[in-house]
Design a protein around this motif. Structure first.
Motif, PDB file in Angstrom:
ATOM      1  N   GLN A  67      18.151  -9.336   0.175  1.00  0.00           N
ATOM      2  CA  GLN A  67      18.289 -10.673   0.756  1.00  0.00           C
ATOM      3  C   GLN A  67      19.747 -11.100   0.853  1.00  0.00           C
ATOM      4  O   GLN A  67      20.089 -11.959   1.660  1.00  0.00           O
ATOM      5  N   VAL A  68      20.589 -10.492   0.044  1.00  0.00           N
ATOM      6  CA  VAL A  68      22.009 -10.804   0.081  1.00  0.00           C
ATOM      7  C   VAL A  68      22.636  -9.963   1.181  1.00  0.00           C
ATOM      8  O   VAL A  68      22.537  -8.743   1.160  1.00  0.00           O
ATOM      9  N   PRO A  69      23.285 -10.610   2.148  1.00  0.00           N
ATOM     10  CA  PRO A  69      23.876  -9.839   3.245  1.00  0.00           C
ATOM     11  C   PRO A  69      24.863  -8.788   2.729  1.00  0.00           C
ATOM     12  O   PRO A  69      25.530  -8.980   1.706  1.00  0.00           O
ATOM     13  N   GLN A  70      24.942  -7.687   3.449  1.00  0.00           N
ATOM     14  CA  GLN A  70      25.821  -6.579   3.060  1.00  0.00           C
ATOM     15  C   GLN A  70      27.260  -7.063   2.902  1.00  0.00           C
ATOM     16  O   GLN A  70      27.955  -6.655   1.977  1.00  0.00           O
ATOM     17  N   TYR A  71      27.721  -7.949   3.779  1.00  0.00           N
ATOM     18  CA  TYR A  71      29.106  -8.397   3.688  1.00  0.00           C
ATOM     19  C   TYR A  71      29.350  -9.200   2.412  1.00  0.00           C
ATOM     20  O   TYR A  71      30.443  -9.164   1.849  1.00  0.00           O
ATOM     21  N   VAL A  72      28.323  -9.883   1.898  1.00  0.00           N
ATOM     22  CA  VAL A  72      28.467 -10.615   0.644  1.00  0.00           C
ATOM     23  C   VAL A  72      28.507  -9.627  -0.522  1.00  0.00           C
ATOM     24  O   VAL A  72      29.321  -9.765  -1.440  1.00  0.00           O
ATOM     25  N   ARG A  73      27.629  -8.618  -0.485  1.00  0.00           N
ATOM     26  CA  ARG A  73      27.656  -7.594  -1.540  1.00  0.00           C
ATOM     27  C   ARG A  73      29.007  -6.885  -1.570  1.00  0.00           C
ATOM     28  O   ARG A  73      29.560  -6.612  -2.634  1.00  0.00           O
ATOM     29  N   GLN A  74      29.566  -6.601  -0.387  1.00  0.00           N
ATOM     30  CA  GLN A  74      30.883  -5.968  -0.313  1.00  0.00           C
ATOM     31  C   GLN A  74      31.956  -6.915  -0.842  1.00  0.00           C
ATOM     32  O   GLN A  74      32.881  -6.477  -1.536  1.00  0.00           O
ATOM     33  N   ALA A  75      31.844  -8.194  -0.544  1.00  0.00           N
ATOM     34  CA  ALA A  75      32.817  -9.171  -1.043  1.00  0.00           C
ATOM     35  C   ALA A  75      32.785  -9.243  -2.568  1.00  0.00           C
ATOM     36  O   ALA A  75      33.835  -9.367  -3.212  1.00  0.00           O
ATOM     37  N   VAL A  76      31.602  -9.155  -3.159  1.00  0.00           N
ATOM     38  CA  VAL A  76      31.481  -9.148  -4.617  1.00  0.00           C
ATOM     39  C   VAL A  76      32.220  -7.933  -5.185  1.00  0.00           C
ATOM     40  O   VAL A  76      32.953  -8.044  -6.176  1.00  0.00           O
TER      41      VAL A  76
END
Length: 105
Positions: A67-76
């Motif tokens: 549910q967490v967009p890939q770009y958010v996971r990458q930002a983390v």
């Protein structure tokens, strides 16, 4: 050439809090994911849940992460890297002494 900007201690503290919240809220921490899967396996092996319940819990965790967009996971990941560079050491960026334990129904 522009000099790299250094983070202040207060900025890094805010980044740590954001990382902690993201990891906890969306189960983005790899240790938490391993722990959740380990708990499901332990319950299954002990006969406290059925194979179907175990599969449902694993699917639920996977859906939670997806549910967490890939770009958010990458930002983390990138934010974690920035905080590690600030600390000058490898290892935990967010120290969590205790975690909520959720029972599988």
């Amino acid at each position: 050439m522009t000099a790299k900007r250094r983070f202040t201690d207060a900025e890094v503290t805010h980044m740590r809090k954001l990382l902690a919240w993201m990891r906890t809220e969306y189960c983005l921490d790899e240790d938490m994911q391993r722990g959740a899967l380990g708990a499901v396996k332990t319950l299954l092996d002990a006969g406290q849940i059925t194979q179907e319940q175990a599969e449902q819990q694993v699917a639920k965790r996977a859906d939670q992460v997806r549910q967490v967009p890939q770009y958010v996971r990458q930002a983390v990941k990138m934010l974690t890297k920035a905080v590690r560079e600030y600390d000058g050491v490898k290892g935990a960026v967010v120290d969590v002494a205790t975690r909520d334990v959720h029972e599988i129904e």
